[in-house]
Design a protein around this motif. Structure first.
Motif, PDB file in Angstrom:
ATOM      1  N   SER A 213       0.867  -1.151   0.173  1.00  0.00           N
ATOM      2  CA  SER A 213       0.036   0.101  -0.102  1.00  0.00           C
ATOM      3  C   SER A 213       0.953   1.210  -0.018  1.00  0.00           C
ATOM      4  CB  SER A 213      -0.957   0.159   1.329  1.00  0.00           C
ATOM      5  OG  SER A 213      -0.134  -0.027   2.280  1.00  0.00           O
ATOM      6  N   THR A 273      -9.652   5.344  -1.719  1.00  0.00           N
ATOM      7  CA  THR A 273      -8.789   4.008  -1.689  1.00  0.00           C
ATOM      8  C   THR A 273      -9.186   3.319  -3.072  1.00  0.00           C
ATOM      9  OG1 THR A 273      -8.705   4.035   0.564  1.00  0.00           O
ATOM     10  CG2 THR A 273      -8.204   1.878  -0.584  1.00  0.00           C
ATOM     11  N   ASN A 292      -3.734   4.810  -1.363  1.00  0.00           N
ATOM     12  CA  ASN A 292      -4.594   5.786  -0.413  1.00  0.00           C
ATOM     13  C   ASN A 292      -4.353   7.248  -0.729  1.00  0.00           C
ATOM     14  OD1 ASN A 292      -5.660   3.356   1.526  1.00  0.00           O
ATOM     15  ND2 ASN A 292      -3.369   3.246   1.903  1.00  0.00           N
TER      16      ASN A 292
END
Length: 466
Positions: A213, A273, A292
């Motif tokens: 991420s 997201t 994100n």
């Protein structure tokens, strides 16, 4: 010793900087009728196959490759010989080049590129593969760290997805630096594409097979990294193959937040997201990338110093001095990859999977004796872990102006919380009076950033000033 040469090779293979263009064989006029649709699998069988050309990579020894009629596989007529230079060879720092056709070939009926090779000493070939074509270089695939021995051996490079290679021009390429500082020779023969029934289907991956991420902002591009595939080979060994993103089909779970191109570049377009996944053919790749985005990106403060008092390494506000690279990618320890981007006309150095990164400006070095400070703007979009450090190292190559000449000096300055913050630009100002190791600073040549935890950092406005 091969670490230094990976800098040049990485830049060369990424941008495909080519010199020394050699036409291998003239076509028979009749060949043009079928060249567009040719499925000719031969690359080098005693000589260049029809329509094949060779070009040396920029920075390599232009004469490193030649046809050899003495050392061949199985007593054939000729082989390809590559002479790798010694360290500090004035002709070039490594040997590397690409073989390509002027007209594409249909290679979709084959599943591997095969060849025989041997070397004068046991060695590790840095990279060998196919897909560099003097154009898009769209479908590259390669093996890194190929072990060579002093006897002939057959090697296999699986094709990640043969259906993509309908009109491929990049037939073969290689790149190799000195072994422990020493040059040597290796030979390659019987290079061709084949359909081998003993190769299992690939298991592709992105993000090195992990569910990664990243925190980023609207308007920022993020390349998908850790792309590759693994094949089960005829000898039952799993072979890792690096490959271009274009072999994969990418999907975004939320295109209002992030879109993804067929070259694996994610563009963040809005807050929220999104999860990026991929397939190789019909098979899901392992790993993913979660984007994100908290919102809009804010550029670094615009410098206001008078240009006559600035020596700029990277900034849109000033004219930059010649820079060798902004990311040397120093193997084997570095993980940092570049993800540079432009927002509102401002160019930014983006580094992902950041552990350390080096910028070099040694051609020529910088004389900063009239300067009093070093400046850099840095931005960490993700959270700051407890104990996180950012070390800024300025390096002087000494009077001889070369790396490792025995007179190099450096100074490291460490920054921690509360100075280190997330999602805000940090303006780093280091006076030379606080860097006593750089008393002369007449041959400054590198800036190194260390202390990354595998996340992301943005860098802008890198300069020395008075």
């Amino acid at each position: 010793m091969k670490t230094r040469f990976m800098n040049a090779m990485t830049k060369t293979l990424t941008g495909c900087l080519l010199a020394g263009f050699v036409v291998g064989c003239e076509n028979d006029p009749n060949d043009f009728k079928e060249a567009k649709y040719s499925s000719n699998p031969d690359v080098f069988i005693d000589t260049f196959s029809g329509g094949l050309n060779y070009a040396a990579f920029g920075g390599s020894v232009l004469t490193a490759f030649q046809v050899d009629n003495d050392v061949t596989y199985n007593n054939t007529e000729a082989s390809m010989r590559v002479d790798v230079p010694n360290v500090n060879d004035p002709a070039g720092s490594y040997a590397g080049g690409a073989f390509f056709t002027s007209v594409g070939r249909d290679l979709s009926s084959y599943n591997a590129l095969t060849f025989y090779a041997k070397s004068s000493v046991a060695a590790t070939l840095d990279v060998v593969g196919f897909g560099i074509d003097l154009g898009e270089n769209k479908y590259q695939a390669a093996i890194n760290g190929l072990s060579l021995s002093t006897v002939w051996k057959k090697y296999i490079i699986p094709i990640p997805d043969p259906s993509k290679l309908k009109m491929e021009k990049g037939m073969f390429y290689f790149s190799e630096g000195p072994e422990n500082g020493n040059g040597y020779s290796f030979w390659i023969d019987e290079v061709r594409f084949e359909n081998l029934g003993t190769i299992a289907h690939a298991q592709a991956r992105i993000s090195n097979g992990q569910n990664a991420s990243v925190t980023t902002f609207s308007g920022v591009n993020t390349p998908i990294t850790g792309i590759g595939s693994v094949f089960n080979m005829p000898n039952a060994i799993n072979q890792a193959v690096s490959m271009s993103p274009a072999y994969l089909n990418f999907t975004s779970s939320n295109t209002a937040v992030a879109t993804v191109s067929n070259t694996g570049v994610v563009t963040t377009v809005g807050a929220g997201t999104a999860v990026i996944t991929a397939k190789l053919g019909t098979q899901n790749a392992t790993g993913s990338l979660t984007i994100n985005c908290p919102g809009a990106y804010v550029n670094a403060p615009t410098p206001t110093l008078n240009p006559i008092n600035v020596i700029s390494i990277f900034s849109d506000a000033y004219t930059n001095v010649p820079v060798n690279y902004y990311n040397g990618y120093w193997q084997p320890w570095q993980t940092t990859v570049s993800s540079d981007f432009t927002v509102n006309g401002d160019n930014v150095l983006g580094y992902s999977i950041f552990n350390f990164v080096g910028m070099e400006f040694s051609s020529p070095t910088v004389n900063a004796t009239a300067m009093t400070h070093f400046h850099l703007d840095a931005f960490i979009p993700g959270p700051i872990a407890p104990g996180r450090q950012l070390r800024v190292i300025v390096v002087d190559f000494g009077a001889n102006g070369v790396f490792g000449g025995g007179d190099d000096t450096r100074h490291s300055t460490t920054f921690t919380a509360p100075f280190l913050v997330s999602q805000n630009w940090m303006s780093i100002e280091i006076p030379f009076t606080a860097m006593p190791n750089l008393a002369s600073r007449s041959n400054l040549a590198q800036i190194i950033l260390e202390g990354g935890d595998g996340s992301v950092i943005y860098v802008d406005n890198v300069y020395f000033h008075n």
